[in-house]
Write a protein that holds these residues in place. Structure first.
Motif, PDB file in Angstrom:
ATOM      1  N   SER A  23       0.831  -1.212   0.000  1.00 36.86           N
ATOM      2  CA  SER A  23       0.000   0.000   0.000  1.00 36.86           C
ATOM      3  C   SER A  23       0.860   1.254   0.000  1.00 36.86           C
ATOM      4  CB  SER A  23      -0.923   0.015   1.228  1.00 36.86           C
ATOM      5  OG  SER A  23      -1.846  -1.038   1.182  1.00 36.86           O
ATOM      6  N   THR A  24       1.961   1.222   0.741  1.00 31.53           N
ATOM      7  CA  THR A  24       2.853   2.381   0.779  1.00 31.53           C
ATOM      8  C   THR A  24       3.415   2.685  -0.595  1.00 31.53           C
ATOM      9  OG1 THR A  24       3.450   1.934   3.080  1.00 31.53           O
ATOM     10  CG2 THR A  24       4.961   3.304   1.803  1.00 31.53           C
ATOM     11  N   ALA A  25       3.810   1.646  -1.322  1.00 26.03           N
ATOM     12  CA  ALA A  25       4.316   1.852  -2.682  1.00 26.03           C
ATOM     13  C   ALA A  25       3.215   2.400  -3.582  1.00 26.03           C
ATOM     14  CB  ALA A  25       4.858   0.545  -3.248  1.00 26.03           C
ATOM     15  N   ALA A  26       2.000   1.875  -3.423  1.00 22.09           N
ATOM     16  CA  ALA A  26       0.878   2.314  -4.264  1.00 22.09           C
ATOM     17  C   ALA A  26       0.554   3.781  -4.047  1.00 22.09           C
ATOM     18  CB  ALA A  26      -0.349   1.458  -3.978  1.00 22.09           C
ATOM     19  N   LEU A  27       0.776   4.269  -2.830  1.00 24.26           N
ATOM     20  CA  LEU A  27       0.425   5.652  -2.506  1.00 24.26           C
ATOM     21  C   LEU A  27       1.605   6.612  -2.643  1.00 24.26           C
ATOM     22  CD1 LEU A  27      -1.811   4.972   0.626  1.00 24.26           C
ATOM     23  CD2 LEU A  27      -2.586   5.791  -1.603  1.00 24.26           C
ATOM     24  N   SER A  28       2.742   6.103  -3.070  1.00 23.82           N
ATOM     25  CA  SER A  28       3.905   6.986  -3.174  1.00 23.82           C
ATOM     26  C   SER A  28       4.535   6.926  -4.560  1.00 23.82           C
ATOM     27  CB  SER A  28       4.927   6.643  -2.082  1.00 23.82           C
ATOM     28  OG  SER A  28       5.293   5.274  -2.139  1.00 23.82           O
ATOM     29  N   ALA A  42      11.437   6.534 -10.292  1.00 24.52           N
ATOM     30  CA  ALA A  42      10.413   7.218  -9.497  1.00 24.52           C
ATOM     31  C   ALA A  42      10.895   7.440  -8.070  1.00 24.52           C
ATOM     32  CB  ALA A  42       9.119   6.403  -9.508  1.00 24.52           C
ATOM     33  N   ALA A  43      11.593   6.447  -7.516  1.00 21.97           N
ATOM     34  CA  ALA A  43      12.141   6.602  -6.160  1.00 21.97           C
ATOM     35  C   ALA A  43      13.179   7.706  -6.107  1.00 21.97           C
ATOM     36  CB  ALA A  43      12.745   5.273  -5.699  1.00 21.97           C
ATOM     37  N   ALA A  44      14.020   7.783  -7.140  1.00 21.55           N
ATOM     38  CA  ALA A  44      15.033   8.844  -7.186  1.00 21.55           C
ATOM     39  C   ALA A  44      14.384  10.215  -7.274  1.00 21.55           C
ATOM     40  CB  ALA A  44      15.966   8.610  -8.377  1.00 21.55           C
ATOM     41  N   SER A  45      13.282  10.300  -8.030  1.00 26.15           N
ATOM     42  CA  SER A  45      12.572  11.590  -8.149  1.00 26.15           C
ATOM     43  C   SER A  45      11.977  12.007  -6.811  1.00 26.15           C
ATOM     44  CB  SER A  45      11.468  11.467  -9.199  1.00 26.15           C
ATOM     45  OG  SER A  45      12.017  11.252 -10.498  1.00 26.15           O
ATOM     46  N   LEU A  46      11.416  11.040  -6.059  1.00 22.83           N
ATOM     47  CA  LEU A  46      10.857  11.357  -4.751  1.00 22.83           C
ATOM     48  C   LEU A  46      11.953  11.822  -3.803  1.00 22.83           C
ATOM     49  CD1 LEU A  46       8.240   8.531  -4.016  1.00 22.83           C
ATOM     50  CD2 LEU A  46       7.796  10.934  -4.527  1.00 22.83           C
ATOM     51  N   THR A  47      13.084  11.155  -3.848  1.00 20.61           N
ATOM     52  CA  THR A  47      14.190  11.531  -2.970  1.00 20.61           C
ATOM     53  C   THR A  47      14.691  12.936  -3.306  1.00 20.61           C
ATOM     54  OG1 THR A  47      14.877   9.217  -2.785  1.00 20.61           O
ATOM     55  CG2 THR A  47      16.504  10.889  -2.206  1.00 20.61           C
ATOM     56  N   ALA A  48      14.807  13.230  -4.596  1.00 15.01           N
ATOM     57  CA  ALA A  48      15.266  14.555  -5.019  1.00 15.01           C
ATOM     58  C   ALA A  48      14.282  15.632  -4.593  1.00 15.01           C
ATOM     59  CB  ALA A  48      15.467  14.586  -6.516  1.00 15.01           C
ATOM     60  N   ALA A  49      12.976  15.330  -4.647  1.00 17.38           N
ATOM     61  CA  ALA A  49      11.949  16.318  -4.285  1.00 17.38           C
ATOM     62  C   ALA A  49      11.968  16.617  -2.808  1.00 17.38           C
ATOM     63  CB  ALA A  49      10.570  15.793  -4.693  1.00 17.38           C
ATOM     64  N   ASP A  50      12.434  15.656  -1.986  1.00 10.43           N
ATOM     65  CA  ASP A  50      12.462  15.847  -0.544  1.00 10.43           C
ATOM     66  C   ASP A  50      13.713  16.547  -0.057  1.00 10.43           C
ATOM     67  OD1 ASP A  50      10.011  14.658  -0.254  1.00 10.43           O
ATOM     68  OD2 ASP A  50      10.826  12.644   0.116  1.00 10.43           O
ATOM     69  N   VAL A  51      14.715  16.668  -0.956  1.00  5.99           N
ATOM     70  CA  VAL A  51      15.980  17.312  -0.546  1.00  5.99           C
ATOM     71  C   VAL A  51      15.788  18.828  -0.401  1.00  5.99           C
ATOM     72  CG1 VAL A  51      18.332  17.787  -1.235  1.00  5.99           C
ATOM     73  CG2 VAL A  51      17.384  15.517  -1.568  1.00  5.99           C
TER      74      VAL A  51
END
Length: 302
Positions: free
Chosen positions: A99-104, A293-302
């Motif tokens: 579920s966490t992957a589906a929502l992120s 997609a994970a790299a994009s999320l990490t970059a957005a949180d920096v």
């Protein structure tokens, strides 16, 4: 022994009836019986016997069934790989995601994947340990995306960390304990934990055990993060979730983050595969899309 033998055998084992298996396979009962006899002759042992609940497997049949699923799935993947090599887009892909992957990260990964391989037949199920691990071991899944506490599990699967996630305590706005400074002050609350069975309650217990506290006793395990968040918005229940999910939910406006002084452990989104299993081109493509997609999320949180 051939693929027709093995496919018919798995259906007979599933249906526990020659008659029902014949209907599923679109064959006559005598034809299915003949295939089973040929298979038993080929392996030189009895695989089936008639029990109180219908057709049952002998110990030899049970051993063969596990291998048969793997062989049939590898044959499917081989055909998929040839299809994908020929036209660059065909074939099928079976995966499970948490579920966490589906929502992120998954929506973005899926969009990238469909742009690159629009004709792949994709089947997605929600990850439900330990069933997902059983399906992965049997070869019915190409891979799974799991939400796990830091450190993972020693289950023999190969893992790639997609996204580290900070865990946070969450409750509704104006919760009577919103000013709590210690996790100990929250112990007697009702807790909602997304998950199934022991995997869910162990998740919560870890947080309290890390700080030498007895775990909460009033715990409800939910299959769905969405269900848990909905209950929390309208009650005094608390939950521990990954910050990445909450940051991307509009409904976070109705919830508050609690700020106990004790640090909470990290969780991971991990990509799990069977050891030595060669992914098809479609599986490799979706894996790459998940990593992007994970790299994009990490970059957005920096």
């Amino acid at each position: 022994m051939n693929l027709q033998h093995l496919h018919a055998f798995t259906i007979v084992a599933q249906q526990q009836s020659i008659r029902s298996a014949a209907r599923v396979l679109g064959l006559s009962q005598p034809a299915v019986t003949r295939i089973m006899r040929e298979l038993e002759r080929n392996v030189d042992t009895h695989l089936l016997h008639r029990g109180s609940k219908g057709i049952e497997l002998t110990p030899f049949g049970q051993a063969l069934l596990k291998r048969a699923h793997l062989i049939l799935e590898e044959a499917r993947k081989a055909q998929d790989e040839l299809d994908q090599m020929r036209d660059g887009a065909g074939g099928s892909l079976n995966i499970a995601i948490s579920s966490t992957a589906a929502l992120s990260l998954f929506p973005s990964a899926l969009q990238r994947f469909r742009e690159r391989m629009p004709r792949v037949e994709l089947t997605i199920s929600e990850s439900a340990p330990p069933h997902t691990q059983d399906q992965l071991e049997a070869g019915r899944l190409d891979f799974a995306v799991l939400t796990e506490l830091e450190g993972g599990a020693a289950d023999g699967f190969e893992r790639t960390v997609l996204l580290p996630m900070q865990l946070v305590v969450v409750g509704r706005k104006r919760h009577p304990l919103r000013g709590a400074k210690s996790i100990a002050e929250l112990r007697d609350s009702l807790w909602l934990v997304p998950g199934i069975g022991d995997s869910a309650t162990d998740y919560l217990s870890r947080v309290f055990r890390d700080h030498r506290l007895n775990p909460p006793q009033d715990v409800i395990s939910c299959r769905s993060i969405v269900t848990a968040l909905s209950i929390m918005e309208n009650s005094d229940a608390l939950g521990i979730f990954s910050r990445v999910v909450l940051d991307r939910r509009q409904r976070i406006a109705n919830l508050s983050l609690f700020h106990p002084t004790e640090p909470l452990p990290m969780a991971w989104l991990t990509l799990a595969t069977r050891p030595a299993s060669q992914p098809t081109p479609a599986a490799r493509c979706l894996m790459n899309c998940l990593s992007e997609a994970a790299a994009s999320l990490t970059a957005a949180d920096v």
